[in-house]
Write a protein that holds these residues in place. Structure first.
Motif, PDB file in Angstrom:
ATOM      1  N   GLN A  86      39.619  32.737  37.117  1.00 27.50           N
ATOM      2  CA  GLN A  86      40.355  33.279  38.267  1.00 27.50           C
ATOM      3  C   GLN A  86      40.386  34.800  38.220  1.00 27.50           C
ATOM      4  O   GLN A  86      40.177  35.474  39.239  1.00 27.50           O
ATOM      5  CB  GLN A  86      41.780  32.739  38.286  1.00 27.50           C
ATOM      6  CG  GLN A  86      41.931  31.362  38.884  1.00 27.50           C
ATOM      7  CD  GLN A  86      43.384  31.037  39.168  1.00 27.50           C
ATOM      8  OE1 GLN A  86      44.293  31.489  38.463  1.00 27.50           O
ATOM      9  NE2 GLN A  86      43.624  30.259  40.202  1.00 27.50           N
TER      10      GLN A  86
ATOM     11  N   SER B  94      32.214  27.210  42.872  1.00 27.36           N
ATOM     12  CA  SER B  94      33.387  26.642  43.543  1.00 27.36           C
ATOM     13  C   SER B  94      33.325  25.119  43.411  1.00 27.36           C
ATOM     14  O   SER B  94      32.335  24.495  43.807  1.00 27.36           O
ATOM     15  CB  SER B  94      33.403  27.044  45.016  1.00 27.36           C
ATOM     16  OG  SER B  94      34.540  26.510  45.659  1.00 27.36           O
TER      17      SER B  94
ATOM     18  N   ARG C 120      28.265  35.831  43.153  1.00 25.04           N
ATOM     19  CA  ARG C 120      28.754  34.553  43.687  1.00 25.04           C
ATOM     20  C   ARG C 120      29.295  33.699  42.544  1.00 25.04           C
ATOM     21  O   ARG C 120      28.570  33.423  41.583  1.00 25.04           O
ATOM     22  CB  ARG C 120      27.640  33.808  44.427  1.00 25.04           C
ATOM     23  CG  ARG C 120      27.094  34.552  45.632  1.00 25.04           C
ATOM     24  CD  ARG C 120      26.121  33.678  46.411  1.00 25.04           C
ATOM     25  NE  ARG C 120      24.964  33.312  45.603  1.00 25.04           N
ATOM     26  CZ  ARG C 120      23.874  34.068  45.476  1.00 25.04           C
ATOM     27  NH1 ARG C 120      23.791  35.227  46.105  1.00 25.04           N
ATOM     28  NH2 ARG C 120      22.869  33.661  44.738  1.00 25.04           N
TER      29      ARG C 120
ATOM     30  N   LYS D 183      45.690  40.873  41.238  1.00 25.94           N
ATOM     31  CA  LYS D 183      44.744  41.359  42.244  1.00 25.94           C
ATOM     32  C   LYS D 183      45.099  42.768  42.689  1.00 25.94           C
ATOM     33  O   LYS D 183      44.212  43.611  42.900  1.00 25.94           O
ATOM     34  CB  LYS D 183      44.727  40.415  43.451  1.00 25.94           C
ATOM     35  CG  LYS D 183      44.046  39.082  43.194  1.00 25.94           C
ATOM     36  CD  LYS D 183      44.074  38.218  44.452  1.00 25.94           C
ATOM     37  CE  LYS D 183      43.353  36.897  44.229  1.00 25.94           C
ATOM     38  NZ  LYS D 183      43.407  36.033  45.443  1.00 25.94           N
TER      39      LYS D 183
ATOM     40  N   GLN E 286      36.841  36.273  38.942  1.00 25.73           N
ATOM     41  CA  GLN E 286      36.496  36.286  40.358  1.00 25.73           C
ATOM     42  C   GLN E 286      37.319  37.316  41.126  1.00 25.73           C
ATOM     43  O   GLN E 286      36.802  37.992  42.026  1.00 25.73           O
ATOM     44  CB  GLN E 286      36.700  34.907  40.982  1.00 25.73           C
ATOM     45  CG  GLN E 286      36.282  34.885  42.458  1.00 25.73           C
ATOM     46  CD  GLN E 286      36.261  33.493  43.041  1.00 25.73           C
ATOM     47  OE1 GLN E 286      37.120  32.671  42.737  1.00 25.73           O
ATOM     48  NE2 GLN E 286      35.274  33.228  43.896  1.00 25.73           N
ATOM     49  N   ALA E 287      38.593  37.445  40.761  1.00 27.40           N
ATOM     50  CA  ALA E 287      39.437  38.436  41.428  1.00 27.40           C
ATOM     51  C   ALA E 287      38.884  39.839  41.201  1.00 27.40           C
ATOM     52  O   ALA E 287      38.882  40.673  42.125  1.00 27.40           O
ATOM     53  CB  ALA E 287      40.868  38.332  40.911  1.00 27.40           C
TER      54      ALA E 287
ATOM     55  N   GLU F 125      35.709  40.637  40.606  1.00 22.64           N
ATOM     56  CA  GLU F 125      34.498  40.752  41.423  1.00 22.64           C
ATOM     57  C   GLU F 125      34.851  40.989  42.892  1.00 22.64           C
ATOM     58  O   GLU F 125      34.234  41.831  43.561  1.00 22.64           O
ATOM     59  CB  GLU F 125      33.654  39.486  41.282  1.00 22.64           C
ATOM     60  CG  GLU F 125      32.376  39.476  42.120  1.00 22.64           C
ATOM     61  CD  GLU F 125      31.348  40.493  41.673  1.00 22.64           C
ATOM     62  OE1 GLU F 125      30.504  40.891  42.510  1.00 22.64           O
ATOM     63  OE2 GLU F 125      31.375  40.890  40.485  1.00 22.64           O
ATOM     64  N   ASP F 126      35.848  40.285  43.385  1.00 23.28           N
ATOM     65  CA  ASP F 126      36.256  40.452  44.785  1.00 23.28           C
ATOM     66  C   ASP F 126      36.737  41.876  45.058  1.00 23.28           C
ATOM     67  O   ASP F 126      36.406  42.467  46.105  1.00 23.28           O
ATOM     68  CB  ASP F 126      37.379  39.467  45.130  1.00 23.28           C
ATOM     69  CG  ASP F 126      36.912  38.023  45.170  1.00 23.28           C
ATOM     70  OD1 ASP F 126      35.683  37.799  45.203  1.00 23.28           O
ATOM     71  OD2 ASP F 126      37.781  37.125  45.136  1.00 23.28           O
ATOM     72  N   GLU F 127      37.507  42.445  44.140  1.00 24.16           N
ATOM     73  CA  GLU F 127      38.018  43.806  44.337  1.00 24.16           C
ATOM     74  C   GLU F 127      36.894  44.833  44.229  1.00 24.16           C
ATOM     75  O   GLU F 127      36.874  45.827  44.967  1.00 24.16           O
ATOM     76  CB  GLU F 127      39.121  44.117  43.329  1.00 24.16           C
ATOM     77  CG  GLU F 127      40.380  43.285  43.507  1.00 24.16           C
ATOM     78  CD  GLU F 127      41.007  43.448  44.887  1.00 24.16           C
ATOM     79  OE1 GLU F 127      40.922  44.561  45.451  1.00 24.16           O
ATOM     80  OE2 GLU F 127      41.568  42.459  45.406  1.00 24.16           O
TER      81      GLU F 127
ATOM     82  N   GLN G 216      33.820  44.335  45.105  1.00 23.75           N
ATOM     83  CA  GLN G 216      33.113  44.247  46.374  1.00 23.75           C
ATOM     84  C   GLN G 216      33.901  44.926  47.491  1.00 23.75           C
ATOM     85  O   GLN G 216      33.343  45.678  48.300  1.00 23.75           O
ATOM     86  CB  GLN G 216      32.867  42.776  46.725  1.00 23.75           C
ATOM     87  CG  GLN G 216      31.875  42.068  45.814  1.00 23.75           C
ATOM     88  CD  GLN G 216      31.630  40.634  46.236  1.00 23.75           C
ATOM     89  OE1 GLN G 216      31.951  40.234  47.353  1.00 23.75           O
ATOM     90  NE2 GLN G 216      31.061  39.839  45.339  1.00 23.75           N
ATOM     91  N   LYS G 217      35.191  44.680  47.529  1.00 22.48           N
ATOM     92  CA  LYS G 217      36.034  45.227  48.587  1.00 22.48           C
ATOM     93  C   LYS G 217      36.004  46.749  48.597  1.00 22.48           C
ATOM     94  O   LYS G 217      36.015  47.384  49.662  1.00 22.48           O
ATOM     95  CB  LYS G 217      37.476  44.737  48.400  1.00 22.48           C
ATOM     96  CG  LYS G 217      38.431  45.133  49.511  1.00 22.48           C
ATOM     97  CD  LYS G 217      39.858  44.715  49.177  1.00 22.48           C
ATOM     98  CE  LYS G 217      39.970  43.229  48.928  1.00 22.48           C
ATOM     99  NZ  LYS G 217      41.385  42.831  48.651  1.00 22.48           N
TER     100      LYS G 217
END
Length: 446
Positions: free
Chosen positions: A370, A353, A350, A169, A373-374, A376-378, A380-381
């Motif tokens: 995993q 889950s 999205r 991450k 998704q990590a 995608e999360d970064e 977005q962040k």
């Protein structure tokens, strides 16, 4: 005794060529030249595929920053050699590289390095190699770039499935920040098209042909894909297996799509005028980091870089196990259904889950959910423009999928064909390629 590979045949000639470059540019004496070490990097003498570039570490026995330089080291895109510097990287472009067109490939890489350096100047440590000298590829002369020897070590096992998710991450967050910088950079007004880059007589960066295509520049995103689709058709015209797709009415269907269908695919892309610096090989293989600080220290290898729509980075970069965004593909098997689910997750932003269990394929494990998704999360962040924020990217990706299907690598790469001479396997590859191309055409209504 095995014959030498085509890469290794001219090994000594390339070393001698580098020595001439060093003498011409730095006026090294015979004694100084004999003390200079030229060491190949990531080179295998029997590697079966043609290298795009031959990369060397140059270690001088003295500080060359004060040496007189000829015009070759004062070209556009170059910066002064820092005092005390003794080690560098020399890149020689391979004139025989598959699918790479030499006319502007060095100029394109230097120009992209120049832009990327400006775009990412806020990131510490500075991750873009500086260019100290370069020469274009001409008949009988290899193109070359003398640039920074960047600090750090390869990421290697960090993205291994068994690796630490937290460490992944952290690296992904740094990658997202780099991507954001490339996307947000305001291109110079002298760059007017889509495709590759070069320098004009005044040193300004201008649009040029795309080295990985051998065509361009284009005046719009639509034109860039229209041009590349036509190049792909021409590229397989003389292929004994594909024959320009002049069977079963396939070529006519492709030409009909280029004429009538392509504009419709872009109609739902409000951002089709957007352009950005595209690395096109932004993967862990081209990143270095400092194990003690955990910081990325270099983004390397801009050979495939260009100026295209921001979506294009997601079609070519970030790895196949969850980072890349693909076009439509059949869901007839478990692998296709998994990739379809990943595509939908990226389009919506999205993820399911709990996360699905990766599908095992004939090539090993499928999607690393995993990691996907990590990523995608970064994205977005860090507010990166990404598939879930690029309206119409799914249709653009379908066009890119068609482009890839027109020229299947395993049937057009001469090195692969040379190593796989079984005619039955080749015919099977042809049938698979035709099925895939026809399926994509049917999906987009042609």
């Amino acid at each position: 005794m095995e014959p030498l590979s085509h890469n290794h045949i001219n090994y000594q000639a390339r070393i001698d060529y580098i020595k001439r470059l060093l003498v011409d540019n730095f006026g090294l004496s015979d004694k100084e030249l004999s003390g200079t070490k030229t060491t190949p990097i990531q080179y295998e003498a029997d590697f079966p595929f043609k290298y795009n570039n031959f990369v060397y570490r140059i270690s001088f026995p003295l500080d060359i920053s004060t040496r007189p330089r000829n015009a070759g080291l004062k070209q556009a895109g170059c910066v002064p050699i820092p005092a005390g510097a003794r080690e560098f990287i020399m890149r020689l472009s391979n004139a025989d590289a598959e699918g790479m067109y030499r006319e502007t490939r060095v100029q394109n890489e230097v120009a992209i390095l120049t832009l990327a350096s400006a775009a990412l100047q806020h990131i510490e440590p500075h991750i873009v190699p500086r260019v100290f000298g370069w020469g274009p590829a001409t008949p009988g002369r290899l193109g070359w770039i003398l640039q920074d020897l960047m600090p750090g070590v390869p990421l290697e096992d960090i993205f291994d499935p068994a690796g630490s998710l937290e460490q992944k991450k952290d690296i992904l967050g740094q990658m997202a920040r780099i991507l954001k910088g490339l996307q947000d950079y305001q291109l110079p007004k002298s760059i007017k098209g889509w495709g590759g880059l070069t320098f004009d007589d005044s040193g300004a960066i201008i649009s040029a042909s795309m080295p990985s295509v051998g065509a361009g520049p284009w005046q719009s995103l639509d034109d860039s894909y229209r041009g590349r689709l036509k190049v792909a058709l021409r590229r397989v015209e003389d292929n004994p297996y594909l024959r320009g797709w002049r069977f079963n009415g396939i070529k006519e269907r492709v030409e009909d799509f280029i004429e009538r269908g392509l504009p419709k695919q872009f109609a739902d892309l409000p951002s089709r005028q957007d352009r950005a610096i595209i690395h096109a090989d932004f993967t862990s293989d081209n990143l270095l980091f400092d194990p003690e600080t955990g910081r990325l220290t270099a983004l390397l290898d801009y050979d495939f870089s260009s100026i295209l729509h921001p979506a294009y980075e997601f079609f070519r970069s970030f790895g196949p196990n969850g980072g890349r965004f693909t076009g439509w593909m059949s869901d007839k098997d478990a692998e296709g259904r998994e990739l379809g689910a990943l595509r939908m997750a990226k389009l919506t932003g999205r993820f399911p889950s709990p996360l699905p269990t990766p599908v095992m394929t004939q090539n090993g494990p499928g999607v690393d959910w995993q990691l996907a998704q990590a990523w995608e999360d970064e994205l977005q962040k860090h507010h990166v423009n990404r598939p879930s924020t690029i309206e119409g990217i799914d249709k653009l990706a379908d066009v890119d999928e068609l482009l890839g299907a027109l020229a299947p690598w395993r049937l057009i790469n001469k090195d692969f064909l040379r190593m796989n001479t079984d005619e039955g396997q080749r015919q099977a590859l042809k049938r698979m390629a035709e099925e895939q191309l026809v399926a994509v055409l049917e999906h987009i209504g042609f």
